[in-house]
Design an enzyme around this catalytic site. Structure first.
Site, mmCIF file in Angstrom:
data_model
loop_
_atom_site.group_PDB
_atom_site.id
_atom_site.type_symbol
_atom_site.label_atom_id
_atom_site.label_comp_id
_atom_site.label_asym_id
_atom_site.label_seq_id
_atom_site.Cartn_x
_atom_site.Cartn_y
_atom_site.Cartn_z
ATOM 1 N N LEU A 143 114.276 113.473 -98.619
ATOM 2 C CA LEU A 143 114.230 112.180 -99.288
ATOM 3 C C LEU A 143 115.108 112.280 -100.537
ATOM 4 O O LEU A 143 115.151 113.319 -101.189
ATOM 5 C CB LEU A 143 112.802 111.812 -99.696
ATOM 6 C CG LEU A 143 111.780 111.603 -98.575
ATOM 7 C CD1 LEU A 143 110.407 111.318 -99.181
ATOM 8 C CD2 LEU A 143 112.199 110.468 -97.659
ATOM 9 N N ASP A 144 115.783 111.178 -100.873
ATOM 10 C CA ASP A 144 116.559 111.154 -102.108
ATOM 11 C C ASP A 144 115.660 111.493 -103.288
ATOM 12 O O ASP A 144 114.446 111.243 -103.258
ATOM 13 C CB ASP A 144 117.171 109.768 -102.345
ATOM 14 C CG ASP A 144 118.301 109.457 -101.382
ATOM 15 O OD1 ASP A 144 118.763 110.382 -100.700
ATOM 16 O OD2 ASP A 144 118.704 108.291 -101.317
ATOM 17 N N ARG A 145 116.272 112.006 -104.331
ATOM 18 C CA ARG A 145 115.522 112.387 -105.525
ATOM 19 C C ARG A 145 114.688 111.225 -106.055
ATOM 20 O O ARG A 145 113.536 111.392 -106.445
ATOM 21 C CB ARG A 145 116.491 112.861 -106.611
ATOM 22 C CG ARG A 145 115.827 113.391 -107.861
ATOM 23 C CD ARG A 145 116.882 113.879 -108.856
ATOM 24 N NE ARG A 145 116.344 114.837 -109.778
ATOM 25 C CZ ARG A 145 117.077 115.703 -110.477
ATOM 26 N NH1 ARG A 145 118.383 115.706 -110.332
ATOM 27 N NH2 ARG A 145 116.515 116.559 -111.299
ATOM 28 N N THR A 189 113.566 108.631 -104.423
ATOM 29 C CA THR A 189 112.692 108.034 -103.415
ATOM 30 C C THR A 189 111.373 108.793 -103.358
ATOM 31 O O THR A 189 111.357 110.025 -103.328
ATOM 32 C CB THR A 189 113.366 108.060 -102.033
ATOM 33 O OG1 THR A 189 114.618 107.381 -102.112
ATOM 34 C CG2 THR A 189 112.488 107.392 -100.988
#
Length: 566
Positions: A411-413, A415
């Site tokens: 997951l993106d930082r 998110t």
């Protein structure tokens, strides 16, 4: 004596406190950011906007209001790192003492790093990559045409066989030979295709290997140079004490760039010139930060990784004026004690390199573990020392006796939501295969920064990451990889759209680009400054709400859900 009205004006004037704990007394030391300092900083922004400086790469700038021993007010200004490739520019505070000792090594290293960057760009854009994609697509089209032709022939042969079997003494050998010839044709086609693509594939693999070697060389060069600088850099505080960075940060990993930030530069310069600091303001100018959370023209506090561990030492010995003391006295004793405990705990954690494990476990057995990842935490460690804190590193520390953990996806930082990890390689391979075959159902929920007219649908926009503008992703129909996202409107609230995303592919920033691009939904996710959201908010409003997959051992369906925090 400070009157009540003066305190009111003080409260309005101070917008932020730079603070640190004195390493000797344990006292919280503070330096304010004031409206006056911000106004001076905005004048500097206008000057930067008019100058011919190359601001393509964003960086922090700072101004310090100081007072000489004769009562003269001075304005100092500084930039982090290098400006236009230079560390010293007339009119700006010079770098911290010690850099000159590694100047030659720094020059050689920076020259090599610039060359490596160019080589990486060239290797990522070699002609063979485009030719391989083009010819692969041509072969895929030709093969599909052949398969369709063979499928029709097969149906015709099937009908002929049915008719021939109704006759006595029917000879089906010609039909069998036709079937064998088509199989041979497909086999020969694949052989010729693989032979034709092999040189291109080998060139690409060689380029990829060279890129990996260059990246490894880049990491080693950067770390070596930083280590040299940390031994050479010396800081002086207002008590007249001088220490090297290595002496000040004795435990844990020292992040890249420590000592190059503008706040330490400004305070060190003021200390060695016997200037009393009054107020400090730091701001970002240039392209957005890689994580999208530092934007041009906005003010920011001391960075946790580089500046905060030094702030207590740098402010030691500073003579506070009456307004500073009055401002601190205005805070209640109870709140001050709570603040001190919180700050002391935070600083101790930073200095000791300890990692607090506060990751809610949603599911756990001998093969898997699912975590509720908070916003702002990396899924896996980054390449550099200042990006080592992550879900994976925290869990590996927590499960020290069972440290074999493998992230199944990321997951993106910014998110939040469900993150799945495997505890053995067999489970990892099984789950990776499910992701590749699109057997895993992922559901995200987001708030868009406006009202969306579309109720539901599919977004089909190929994404490509320009190596010169990472991590930014863009729609590119020539170079992009296929990217598919289903969406469904959940509702409108306060002019924001709550929407459900189901990504069918897993490209970097897929949902963020598909939301923001005019050919997608044309609305950025709330808080997504990297892709143009101008609305001030405390986070990216994107959350991985559901994850459904098949357990790699029991083969039972596992469905995980987590509440949306916004």
């Amino acid at each position: 004596m400070i009157l009540g009205s003066d305190l009111d004006r003080l409260d309005r004037a101070i917008t932020y406190w730079y603070e640190g704990i004195c390493p000797y007394s344990g006292e919280i030391l503070r330096l304010p950011r004031t409206l006056e300092a911000e106004a001076i900083a905005r004048d500097l922004m206008q000057s930067l906007g008019r100058s011919q400086c190359d601001h393509g790469e964003g960086k922090m700038y700072g101004v310090l209001i100081a007072e000489s021993s004769r009562g003269e007010r001075l304005i100092l200004k500084a930039f982090s790192g290098l400006l236009n490739g230079k560390s010293e520019i007339e009119g700006w505070v010079p770098p911290i003492a010690g850099r000159e000792r590694v100047a030659i090594a720094e020059s050689i290293t920076l020259h090599r790093l610039a060359k490596i960057k160019q080589e990486l760009i060239e290797l990522s854009q070699i002609a063979e990559r485009g030719e391989y994609e083009r010819r692969s697509q041509e072969y895929a089209t030709q093969f599909e045409i052949m398969r369709e032709r063979h499928h029709i022939s097969k149906q015709e042969r099937h009908q002929q066989r049915q008719q021939e079997r109704q006759q006595d003494g029917a000879d089906l050998s010609a039909l069998d030979r036709a079937s064998q010839m088509e199989k041979m044709e497909r086999r020969n086609f694949k052989r010729d295709r693989d032979l034709a693509l092999l040189p291109l594939k080998q060139a690409i693999e060689l380029a990829d290997t060279q890129m990996q070697n260059l990246k490894q060389e880049r990491r080693e060069l950067s770390r070596t140079l930083q280590n040299q600088m940390h031994h050479a850099y010396v800081l002086t505080n207002f008590a007249g004490e001088t220490r090297s960075l290595k002496e000040l940060i004795t435990e844990g990993a020292m992040p890249t760039g420590t000592g190059d930030c503008c706040a330490p530069k400004l305070l060190h310069y003021a200390a060695i010139h016997h200037l009393a600091p009054i107020a400090l303001a730091e701001f970002w100018w240039g392209s957005p930060a890689p994580d999208g959370y530092k934007m041009q023209g906005e003010f920011y506090g001391a960075c946790v990784e580089r500046c905060q561990p030094l702030m207590g030492f740098l402010l030691s010995g500073r003579n506070r004026n009456a307004l500073d003391r009055a401002g601190e006295d205005a805070i209640s004793l109870e709140n001050e004690n709570e603040e001190k405990i919180r700050f002391q705990s935070s600083l101790t954690s930073i200095k000791s390199g300890k990692i607090e494990v506060e990751l809610p476990i949603m599911y756990e057995d001998d093969y898997l573990i699912a975590i509720a990842k908070p916003e702002g935490l990396l899924s896996v460690p980054g390449r550099y020392l200042d990006t080592q804190d992550s879900v994976l590193s925290r869990l590996r520390q927590y499960f020290s006796d069972r440290a074999s953990l493998y992230p199944v996806h990321r997951l993106d930082r910014q998110t939040s939501g469900i993150l799945l990890l495997a505890r053995d390689l067999d489970s990892l391979r099984h789950l990776h295969l499910q992701f590749q075959q699109r057997q895993v159902r992922k559901v995200y929920e987001a708030l868009l920064s406006g009202e969306c007219a579309q109720k539901c649908g599919m977004i089909d926009l190929p994404l490509w990451g320009n190596p010169e503008n990472r991590p930014y992703q863009q729609v590119d129909f020539a170079k992009g990889k296929p990217s598919l996202t289903e969406f469904r409107l959940l509702g409108i609230q306060d002019h924001y759209t709550r929407i459900e995303f189901i990504p069918l592919t897993g490209r970097t920033h897929q949902l963020r680009v598909h939301a923001a691009d005019p050919r997608g939904l044309g609305l950025t996710i709330l808080g997504d400054r990297l892709y143009g959201c101008q609305i001030a908010t405390d986070r990216l409003h994107l959350h991985a709400r559901e994850l459904t997959f098949t357990h790699p051992r029991s083969l039972e369906e596992i469905r995980l859900q987590i509440p949306v925090p916004f």
